[in-house]
Design a protein around this motif. Sequence first.
Motif, mmCIF file in Angstrom:
data_model
loop_
_atom_site.group_PDB
_atom_site.id
_atom_site.type_symbol
_atom_site.label_atom_id
_atom_site.label_comp_id
_atom_site.label_asym_id
_atom_site.label_seq_id
_atom_site.Cartn_x
_atom_site.Cartn_y
_atom_site.Cartn_z
ATOM 1 N N UNK A 147 -15.583 5.119 -6.280
ATOM 2 C CA UNK A 147 -15.739 4.195 -7.393
ATOM 3 C C UNK A 147 -16.023 2.788 -6.861
ATOM 4 N N UNK A 148 -17.140 2.164 -7.247
ATOM 5 C CA UNK A 148 -17.448 0.803 -6.777
ATOM 6 C C UNK A 148 -16.350 -0.199 -7.106
ATOM 7 N N UNK A 149 -15.664 -0.014 -8.224
ATOM 8 C CA UNK A 149 -14.588 -0.926 -8.586
ATOM 9 C C UNK A 149 -13.437 -0.837 -7.589
ATOM 10 N N UNK A 150 -13.177 0.366 -7.104
ATOM 11 C CA UNK A 150 -12.144 0.561 -6.088
ATOM 12 C C UNK A 150 -12.555 -0.135 -4.797
ATOM 13 N N UNK A 151 -13.806 0.019 -4.409
ATOM 14 C CA UNK A 151 -14.312 -0.640 -3.210
ATOM 15 C C UNK A 151 -14.217 -2.149 -3.343
ATOM 16 N N UNK A 169 0.823 -1.217 0.000
ATOM 17 C CA UNK A 169 0.000 0.000 0.000
ATOM 18 C C UNK A 169 0.855 1.265 0.000
ATOM 19 N N UNK A 170 2.103 1.141 0.416
ATOM 20 C CA UNK A 170 2.973 2.311 0.540
ATOM 21 C C UNK A 170 4.065 2.389 -0.520
ATOM 22 N N UNK A 171 4.100 1.474 -1.459
ATOM 23 C CA UNK A 171 5.173 1.504 -2.448
ATOM 24 C C UNK A 171 5.157 2.803 -3.251
ATOM 25 N N UNK A 172 3.979 3.232 -3.699
ATOM 26 C CA UNK A 172 3.910 4.470 -4.471
ATOM 27 C C UNK A 172 4.224 5.679 -3.594
ATOM 28 N N UNK A 173 3.773 5.665 -2.350
ATOM 29 C CA UNK A 173 4.083 6.759 -1.423
ATOM 30 C C UNK A 173 5.591 6.885 -1.257
ATOM 31 N N UNK A 174 6.255 5.760 -1.071
ATOM 32 C CA UNK A 174 7.703 5.759 -0.885
ATOM 33 C C UNK A 174 8.405 6.440 -2.049
ATOM 34 N N UNK A 175 7.931 6.189 -3.253
ATOM 35 C CA UNK A 175 8.546 6.787 -4.421
ATOM 36 C C UNK A 175 8.409 8.289 -4.500
ATOM 37 N N UNK A 219 -3.293 4.871 -0.932
ATOM 38 C CA UNK A 219 -3.237 4.120 -2.185
ATOM 39 C C UNK A 219 -3.737 4.991 -3.339
ATOM 40 N N UNK A 220 -4.776 5.767 -3.089
ATOM 41 C CA UNK A 220 -5.424 6.552 -4.140
ATOM 42 C C UNK A 220 -4.689 7.857 -4.443
#
Length: 270
Positions: free
Chosen positions: A174-178, A47-53, A251-252
């Motif tokens: 977004x329902x797909x995200x949920x 969940x934090x990989x993108x945040x780390x970048x 994540x979003x």
Amino acid sequence: MADANGTISENLVARRSDHTTIRYTAAGPADGPVMVLIHGWACDRRDFHAVTGHLPEHYRVLAVDLAEHGESRSTREVWTMEEFARDVAAVLEAESVTEAVVAGHSLGAAVAVETGRLLPGTVSHVVALDGLHYLSLFPAQNEEQTDAVLGMFRGDFAAAVRGLVEGGSPAGTDPAVMDAYFEKMVAVRQPAGLRAIEGLLRWDMDAALRETKQPITVFAIRDLVTQEAIDRYGDRLDIVLVDLGSHHFQVEAPEATARLLADVEHPERL
């Protein structure tokens, strides 16, 4: 470990005796200021990989899989927030960390608080990402309330998880995200998943906050916070309202989340 460019190294290991093996990732220079990232219930360090970048390159970023989440494994019998904090402490010991900001999402926020209590000389600041402000959990529930919530998870685990996802999704999500969050969380390893929920329900946050000396910053999704929670905890928690998506906003909106984390020790920027 991470290379000179801060590339994430997978599958670093911190072992806790014979019963628990904690996997974590590290990025950034070994001598940089340390930021520890702790995922929420039924999630993992990815969940934090993108945040780390998106965090400044000089940071040393440690993202932890708590026991029986992600790639970490454990045969232990204790699933309290305090025990999860010992998972984090094992990583800090493995990395020889002497000072760190510890940030946790959801259940991970409770773990971050307990890590601060466990290591008061090491943890300089505790950060909660949409955690610590839910009055459905805090203050600590009585036995009847706890048993009622646990009964929902024991009776129809999938329906209870779906309820958690929906409760953390503001109107317009977004329902797909949920659905994606649901599919991930419903697959949490058992019995640790249910035992972790029980550990959170039985966690006495008010008592923990009384013993936590570090400043605590909460980044809370505006549409998921009640004024009652702000009134109750506003004198102990620095609650910053954000509009970045759902309960899983790291994540979003990873870039915006990284900015919040990078500025946490500079409150004038928030």
